[in-house]
Design a protein around this motif. Structure first.
Motif, PDB file in Angstrom:
ATOM      1  N   ARG A 108      -0.944  -8.955  -6.609  1.00  0.00           N
ATOM      2  CA  ARG A 108       0.072  -9.463  -5.729  1.00  0.00           C
ATOM      3  C   ARG A 108       0.832  -8.120  -5.949  1.00  0.00           C
ATOM      4  O   ARG A 108       1.887  -7.839  -6.686  1.00  0.00           O
ATOM      5  CB  ARG A 108       0.579 -10.613  -6.455  1.00  0.00           C
ATOM      6  N   THR A 143       7.030  -6.628  -2.584  1.00  0.00           N
ATOM      7  CA  THR A 143       7.353  -6.659  -1.045  1.00  0.00           C
ATOM      8  C   THR A 143       8.398  -5.445  -0.804  1.00  0.00           C
ATOM      9  O   THR A 143       9.073  -5.046  -1.997  1.00  0.00           O
ATOM     10  CB  THR A 143       7.828  -8.014  -0.790  1.00  0.00           C
ATOM     11  N   ARG A 163      -0.801 -11.143   0.212  1.00  0.00           N
ATOM     12  CA  ARG A 163       0.344 -10.646   0.861  1.00  0.00           C
ATOM     13  C   ARG A 163       1.338 -11.832   1.578  1.00  0.00           C
ATOM     14  O   ARG A 163       0.562 -12.609   2.229  1.00  0.00           O
ATOM     15  CB  ARG A 163      -0.079  -9.537   2.009  1.00  0.00           C
TER      16      ARG A 163
END
Length: 168
Positions: free
Chosen positions: A46, A49, A125
């Protein structure tokens, strides 16, 4: 006295929020996990961002064949040995959308096929659906892409620490 209660309440809320960010955890009692030599080695990635995404930045819950397997925190990766064959991954996440700006649960599932003795890298994502909230897409990537994605991520769990992506 009122101010002391307010500060106490604030500190309790802060402690509860920080406890939710403790890190990724794998449920080692999952029925598809194994240490058999024929198992598929699966890394769960993960990445960070580009910008804050609100509730979607919270830990995501991943189920394998409808049984909870792990909680995955943003900026971490972990690894598990899974019995080979076809499996369904389901990711549960939080988001906010609509006029109330309250957290809502989002769910997405995808089928993966794992071969015995092979290594796989599954990336989670976020997909910003703007007025439909943030959902998570799952995709299998190559070793080269996994190395690039995991360069600045924290390694979670003893299995991933003993076999980190950058040493494969």
């Amino acid at each position: 006295m009122r101010q002391v209660r307010g500060i106490t309440y604030l500190l309790l809320m802060l402690a509860a929020l920080l406890a939710g960010c403790a890190g990724s955890r794998v449920d080692s009692a999952h029925p598809l996990l194994t240490h058999d030599a024929k198992a598929a080695r699966v890394y769960f990635i993960r990445p960070f961002t580009d910008r804050p995404m609100g509730f979607a930045d919270n830990a995501i819950a991943v189920e394998v064949d409808r049984v909870s397997l792990l909680k995955l925190v943003k900026g971490e990766y972990t690894m598990s040995y899974i019995n080979p064959g076809a499996v369904f991954f389901t990711v549960h996440s939080d988001t906010s959308w609509g006029p109330e700006f309250l957290p809502k649960k989002m769910t997405r599932s995808k089928r993966f096929q794992f071969a015995p003795g092979e290594t796989y890298f599954v990336v989670f994502r976020p997909i910003d659906g703007e007025f439909r909230g943030v959902n998570f897409d799952m995709a299998s990537v190559s070793l080269e892409d996994a190395r690039e994605l995991s360069r600045h991520l924290r390694v979670a769990g003893s299995a991933a620490r003993s076999e980190p992506i950058d040493e494969l």
